[in-house]
Design a protein around this motif. Structure first.
Motif, PDB file in Angstrom:
ATOM      1  N   GLY A 469      21.762 -34.782  58.716  1.00 37.86           N
ATOM      2  CA  GLY A 469      21.168 -34.654  58.889  1.00 37.86           C
ATOM      3  C   GLY A 469      21.670 -34.185  60.512  1.00 37.86           C
ATOM      4  N   TYR A 470      21.654 -34.869  61.275  1.00 33.73           N
ATOM      5  CA  TYR A 470      22.736 -34.556  62.794  1.00 33.73           C
ATOM      6  C   TYR A 470      24.026 -35.730  63.049  1.00 33.73           C
ATOM      7  N   GLN A 471      23.722 -37.101  62.381  1.00 34.62           N
ATOM      8  CA  GLN A 471      24.434 -37.990  62.530  1.00 34.62           C
ATOM      9  C   GLN A 471      25.584 -37.946  62.498  1.00 34.62           C
ATOM     10  N   GLU A 472      26.671 -36.792  61.714  1.00 35.82           N
ATOM     11  CA  GLU A 472      28.007 -36.291  61.893  1.00 35.82           C
ATOM     12  C   GLU A 472      28.489 -35.716  63.201  1.00 35.82           C
ATOM     13  N   SER A 491      23.555 -46.908  53.334  1.00 33.18           N
ATOM     14  CA  SER A 491      23.971 -46.497  51.886  1.00 33.18           C
ATOM     15  C   SER A 491      23.061 -46.577  51.025  1.00 33.18           C
ATOM     16  N   GLY A 492      22.944 -45.934  49.644  1.00 33.01           N
ATOM     17  CA  GLY A 492      23.125 -46.124  48.009  1.00 33.01           C
ATOM     18  C   GLY A 492      23.887 -45.873  47.447  1.00 33.01           C
ATOM     19  N   ARG A 493      24.639 -45.282  47.857  1.00 31.67           N
ATOM     20  CA  ARG A 493      25.683 -44.469  47.550  1.00 31.67           C
ATOM     21  C   ARG A 493      26.688 -44.482  48.021  1.00 31.67           C
ATOM     22  N   PRO A 494      28.337 -44.032  47.752  1.00 30.44           N
ATOM     23  CA  PRO A 494      29.929 -43.956  48.634  1.00 30.44           C
ATOM     24  C   PRO A 494      29.435 -42.814  49.165  1.00 30.44           C
ATOM     25  N   LEU A 495      29.559 -42.707  49.928  1.00 29.95           N
ATOM     26  CA  LEU A 495      29.673 -40.764  51.239  1.00 29.95           C
ATOM     27  C   LEU A 495      31.351 -40.693  50.946  1.00 29.95           C
ATOM     28  N   SER A 496      31.325 -39.049  51.207  1.00 29.66           N
ATOM     29  CA  SER A 496      32.969 -38.785  51.393  1.00 29.66           C
ATOM     30  C   SER A 496      32.370 -38.321  53.181  1.00 29.66           C
ATOM     31  N   LEU A 497      33.179 -39.549  53.271  1.00 29.71           N
ATOM     32  CA  LEU A 497      33.224 -39.810  55.007  1.00 29.71           C
ATOM     33  C   LEU A 497      33.909 -38.373  55.719  1.00 29.71           C
ATOM     34  N   GLY A 498      34.487 -36.865  55.433  1.00 27.79           N
ATOM     35  CA  GLY A 498      35.634 -36.219  56.168  1.00 27.79           C
ATOM     36  C   GLY A 498      36.617 -37.185  57.241  1.00 27.79           C
ATOM     37  N   ASN A 499      36.330 -36.652  57.993  1.00 29.92           N
ATOM     38  CA  ASN A 499      37.067 -37.584  58.593  1.00 29.92           C
ATOM     39  C   ASN A 499      36.620 -38.421  60.250  1.00 29.92           C
ATOM     40  N   ILE A 500      35.181 -38.837  60.023  1.00 30.58           N
ATOM     41  CA  ILE A 500      34.430 -39.661  60.416  1.00 30.58           C
ATOM     42  C   ILE A 500      35.718 -41.075  61.184  1.00 30.58           C
ATOM     43  N   LYS A 501      36.758 -41.490  59.934  1.00 25.79           N
ATOM     44  CA  LYS A 501      37.623 -42.600  60.640  1.00 25.79           C
ATOM     45  C   LYS A 501      38.631 -42.319  61.806  1.00 25.79           C
ATOM     46  N   GLU A 502      39.248 -40.726  61.700  1.00 25.40           N
ATOM     47  CA  GLU A 502      39.866 -41.164  63.128  1.00 25.40           C
ATOM     48  C   GLU A 502      38.973 -40.877  64.297  1.00 25.40           C
ATOM     49  N   PRO A 540      35.199 -41.206  47.725  1.00 25.05           N
ATOM     50  CA  PRO A 540      36.453 -39.753  46.857  1.00 25.05           C
ATOM     51  C   PRO A 540      35.897 -39.394  48.896  1.00 25.05           C
ATOM     52  N   LYS A 541      37.019 -38.703  48.917  1.00 26.03           N
ATOM     53  CA  LYS A 541      37.428 -37.978  50.449  1.00 26.03           C
ATOM     54  C   LYS A 541      36.416 -36.245  50.280  1.00 26.03           C
ATOM     55  N   ALA A 542      36.143 -36.129  48.781  1.00 31.50           N
ATOM     56  CA  ALA A 542      35.300 -34.576  49.189  1.00 31.50           C
ATOM     57  C   ALA A 542      34.946 -34.399  48.035  1.00 31.50           C
ATOM     58  N   VAL A 543      33.895 -34.013  47.481  1.00 32.37           N
ATOM     59  CA  VAL A 543      32.535 -34.255  46.784  1.00 32.37           C
ATOM     60  C   VAL A 543      33.358 -33.245  45.237  1.00 32.37           C
ATOM     61  N   GLY A 544      34.217 -32.783  45.769  1.00 30.55           N
ATOM     62  CA  GLY A 544      34.975 -31.924  43.893  1.00 30.55           C
ATOM     63  C   GLY A 544      35.801 -32.649  43.580  1.00 30.55           C
ATOM     64  N   GLN A 545      36.395 -34.255  43.839  1.00 33.96           N
ATOM     65  CA  GLN A 545      37.358 -34.886  43.507  1.00 33.96           C
ATOM     66  C   GLN A 545      35.951 -35.316  42.226  1.00 33.96           C
ATOM     67  N   ILE A 546      35.328 -35.508  42.745  1.00 28.48           N
ATOM     68  CA  ILE A 546      34.542 -36.298  41.288  1.00 28.48           C
ATOM     69  C   ILE A 546      34.577 -36.313  40.581  1.00 28.48           C
ATOM     70  N   PRO A 547      34.083 -36.869  39.001  1.00 27.15           N
ATOM     71  CA  PRO A 547      34.215 -38.095  39.159  1.00 27.15           C
ATOM     72  C   PRO A 547      35.325 -38.506  40.054  1.00 27.15           C
ATOM     73  N   LEU A 548      35.693 -39.668  40.616  1.00 27.94           N
ATOM     74  CA  LEU A 548      36.691 -40.287  40.788  1.00 27.94           C
ATOM     75  C   LEU A 548      36.233 -41.705  40.384  1.00 27.94           C
ATOM     76  N   ASP A 568      44.344 -35.726  44.514  1.00 29.39           N
ATOM     77  CA  ASP A 568      42.952 -36.605  43.819  1.00 29.39           C
ATOM     78  C   ASP A 568      43.010 -38.254  43.808  1.00 29.39           C
ATOM     79  N   ILE A 569      43.619 -37.992  46.009  1.00 31.26           N
ATOM     80  CA  ILE A 569      43.656 -39.736  46.496  1.00 31.26           C
ATOM     81  C   ILE A 569      41.996 -40.708  47.018  1.00 31.26           C
ATOM     82  N   PRO A 570      41.370 -41.019  46.807  1.00 33.12           N
ATOM     83  CA  PRO A 570      40.158 -41.734  47.298  1.00 33.12           C
ATOM     84  C   PRO A 570      40.156 -42.074  48.453  1.00 33.12           C
ATOM     85  N   LEU A 571      39.298 -42.007  48.739  1.00 33.81           N
ATOM     86  CA  LEU A 571      39.434 -41.830  50.641  1.00 33.81           C
ATOM     87  C   LEU A 571      39.870 -43.810  50.655  1.00 33.81           C
TER      88      LEU A 571
END
Ligand code: BGC
Length: 698
Positions: A469-472, A491-502, A540-548, A568-571
């Protein structure tokens, strides 16, 4: 012959073929037709039936009205609590606390039992490395060693003996490989080598069976190109013969029938035959055994022996549960059991320990209750329902403490302004002006964000792993105000957070925490609890890294970049989680740096709490086998310990690791310990470790 065998064989000798097949039939709905069948002894178990009174009545039909009076097994999906809802299993696994996890299972069984349930379809022990898969929420994460420890704890909790009998039968599921569905798409195919199966996917099942699990459930997926429920190699050869599992196998929902849709059985009759041959004892709900097994036996009379064996296993579970002595439940009992205050207390305890602190810049947390204004913004701000998570059984949202309620009830000096701002998934119905206004009036902003509960669980898979949704955008807008900002993410899973941590100062991962979510979050935010949870899945940092996942194998060219547009470094790596204290590790010392393959590896490590708060640290032990006859993980967990430390306190921890932990499945899929040099790693997560080498000889 022992008493049980005598009793059951005597019963089987009296049974007609219809009655025997009846024991192998389970239905998930009760109507007049099914009741008629129960009276005739042609249904041995039910699921999805509710209430002590109702269940007693159904038991009466089986016990008083059927010819042989065989009681019913009554199954239910009690995945993380029955009415007192605990954190989702993935969250609980982040506590790495076997005692508390076992207690959750015990309480769930107590509540379920008081309502007539005698069989729990849990624990879910599937190793899951793909966060797109919605069922990752139901298990214990990506590691098989930790997964095995948790499987044991949960089975022991469910099957706690009271009055000479286990409370309920547990049912580790989904045997096996289900967590490896391709692309994270539920019900999809699974393709893995036998070596992989034995190394990564079987250990939690084996641990659950060794802990005494009375039953198990076959999975929806295929393996070695045969659907599991009719898979002779995996059910008979591996489960029964190699793992020596003596209990009953129930199919997953209609999965006997689904072998037709896999296009491996031509029709329902063939599906019934193949299920029987594979030793799938109970057909859950598809009616395939009910309609066809008799004709199968008429055509192949020699197979009645297999029916007798299946019936033996089913009656054996009924016997072990004491159902032949008394299948009924006191109809008043649940009043003293359900939502008992001690159970809620436990729900709070385990919820606090399931929370993982991912970021805490400039030690913004813990907060202090003082003369200040906090803006609590986001769809989780005052939500109750979604903390229940997936598979919330009889959980009721009205029992859930919201974050807003917990903060306003507990804080004496802090003023809390609350604004939902947006729904979980809606991109349009946004109250951003209101959110900004509230944020501007505050000293600190707490964003309460996440996935709604229906985003995980069975067949709730995702393509994107962002905040929906609009959350990001809400984070973007709020961050422009440059106020101290804390993001709580459920959440019910790991999310890839983009640059939220910044964009925020702290990230507190709450998962779906159950009934006491609000109180647990309050306790962590305000430092009544020093967070101690550690991730049991890689973020993961991005969905494309999965499975990680941390325990990936060594390869050639590992120093080559793996992606053009990223790495291929995890978040956040496996085992990661911060505390309000900092722990330092020193003096990793082996008692002997050379052992034989029959000797225990012993070592000590000093852990010091360098921070200002007392707290619990989860000390993790990994190893690497330098060279072996087969490819192996770069690092594997082989031990862990939770240790409580006062500020400035140092403890010397003594570890003993069984040499079997250093074994492997060789090219012939035999378990061996190969002599050689190994590295031992000890640390606060799977990356930040101290290390030393040791040698194993013959
Ligand atoms: C799920 C199982 C569950 C069963 C009974 C299936 O769809 O895969 O995990 O135990 O339904 O509800």
């Amino acid at each position: 012959m022992n008493k049980k065998r005598q009793f059951i064989e005597n019963l089987i000798n009296q049974m007609t073929i219809e009655e025997k097949i009846g024991q192998m039939v389970q239905y998930g709905k009760v109507n007049d037709e099914i009741k008629k069948k129960i009276r005739k002894g042609q249904v041995g178990s039910l699921l999805n039936v509710q209430g002590a009174k109702n269940i007693n009545e159904l038991q009466k039909l089986a016990v008083n009205e059927s010819r042989l009076g065989i009681p019913l097994l009554i199954g239910d999906d009690v995945i993380h609590g029955y009415r007192t809802i605990f954190p989702i299993p993935l969250a609980e696994s982040c506590s790495w606390d076997m005692e508390l996890i076992q207690k959750s299972a015990y309480i769930a069984a107590k509540e379920a039992k008081s309502c007539g349930v005698n069989w729990i379809f849990a624990p879910m022990v599937d190793i899951a490395r793909d966060p797109r898969w919605g069922r990752i929420a139901e298990g214990a994460g990506e590691d098989h060693f930790l997964g095995a420890e948790i499987a044991k704890a949960r089975v022991k909790g469910f099957q706690t003996a009271e009055k000479d009998f286990p409370l309920v039968a547990s049912c580790p599921k989904h045997y096996v490989g289900y967590g490896a569905v391709i692309g994270g798409r539920d019900y999809n195919n699974v393709d893995m080598s036998e070596n992989y199966l034995k190394t990564y996917y079987l250990p939690p099942f084996k641990a659950a069976y060794d802990a005494g699990a009375l039953t198990t459930m076959s999975s929806f997926n295929d393996l070695f190109s045969v659907p599991l429920t009719i898979n002779k190699k995996v059910l008979r050869d591996i489960l029964r013969n190699e793992l020596n599992f003596k209990g009953l196998v129930v199919s997953d929902w209609e999965s006997v029938e689904e072998s037709i849709y896999h296009r491996v059985s031509q029709d329902r009759k063939e599906a019934a035959l193949k299920g029987l041959l594979a030793s799938c004892d109970i057909d859950m709900h598809s009616g395939v055994y009910d309609e066809n097994l008799k004709q199968v036996i008429e055509k192949h009379p020699e197979l009645e022996q297999l029916i007798d064996e299946a019936v033996y296993r089913i009656l054996s579970v009924k016997y072990e549960l004491g159902l032949f002595d008394n299948p009924y439940i006191d109809e008043e009992l649940h009043k003293d059991i359900i939502l008992h205050p001690h159970y809620r207390q436990h729900a709070l305890e385990i919820a606090k320990k399931s929370i993982v602190l991912l970021e805490n810049k400039h030690n913004i947390l813990p907060l202090h209750d003082k003369n200040q204004v906090i803006a609590l913004i986001g769809p989780y701000a005052n939500d109750q329902e979604n903390h229940l998570g997936c598979w919330s059984c009889k959980g009721d949202k009205d029992d859930v403490v919201s974050i807003y309620t917990a903060l306003t009830t507990n804080l004496k000096h802090t003023k809390v302004l609350m604004e939902t701002a947006c729904d979980f998934t809606d991109h349009y119905n946004i109250n951003i002006d209101k959110a900004l206004e509230v944020a501007k009036q505050s000293d600190i902003v707490i964003l309460a964000l996440g996935e709604p509960r229906y985003y995980s669980g069975e067949n709730n898979n995702r393509i994107n792993l962002n905040l929906p949704g609009y959350q990001e955008r809400l984070i973007d807008e709020i961050s422009k105000l440059h106020k101290p900002t804390i993001a709580l993410i459920a959440s019910g899973r790991p999310l890839s957070l983009g640059n939220i941590k910044e964009k925020v100062d702290a990230i507190v991962w709450t998962w779906h925490l159950g009934l006491e979510a609000g109180n647990a979050i309050y306790a962590v935010l305000f430092g009544l609890t020093n967070p101690s949870g550690k991730l049991t899945v890689t973020f993961p940092k991005a969905v494309g890294q999965i499975p990680l996942y941390y325990n990936h194998k060594s390869t050639g060219r590992s120093h080559f970049p793996r992606y053009i547009d990223g790495d291929d470094i995890p978040l956040y790596p496996f085992g990661y989680g911060l505390s309000y204290s900092q722990y330092s590790y020193s003096n990793l010392t082996l008692v002997k740096d050379h052992i034989t393959k029959h000797e225990t590896l012993k070592f000590t490590i000093d852990v010091t709490n360098k921070g200002p708060y007392s707290g619990e640290e989860i000390v993790q032990v990994y190893f690497q086998d330098h060279f072996a006859s087969v490819t192996l993980p770069v690092k594997q967990l082989c031990a862990f310990r939770k240790v409580f430390l006062e500020p400035q306190e140092t403890k010397t921890l003594h570890f003993s690791v069984n040499p079997k932990q250093f074994g492997l499945y060789n090219e012939n899929n035999e378990f061996v310990i190969e002599p050689g040099t190994f590295t031992l790693y000890v640390g606060t997560n799977s990356v930040d470790v101290l290390s030393t080498d040791f040698v194993i000889s013959e």
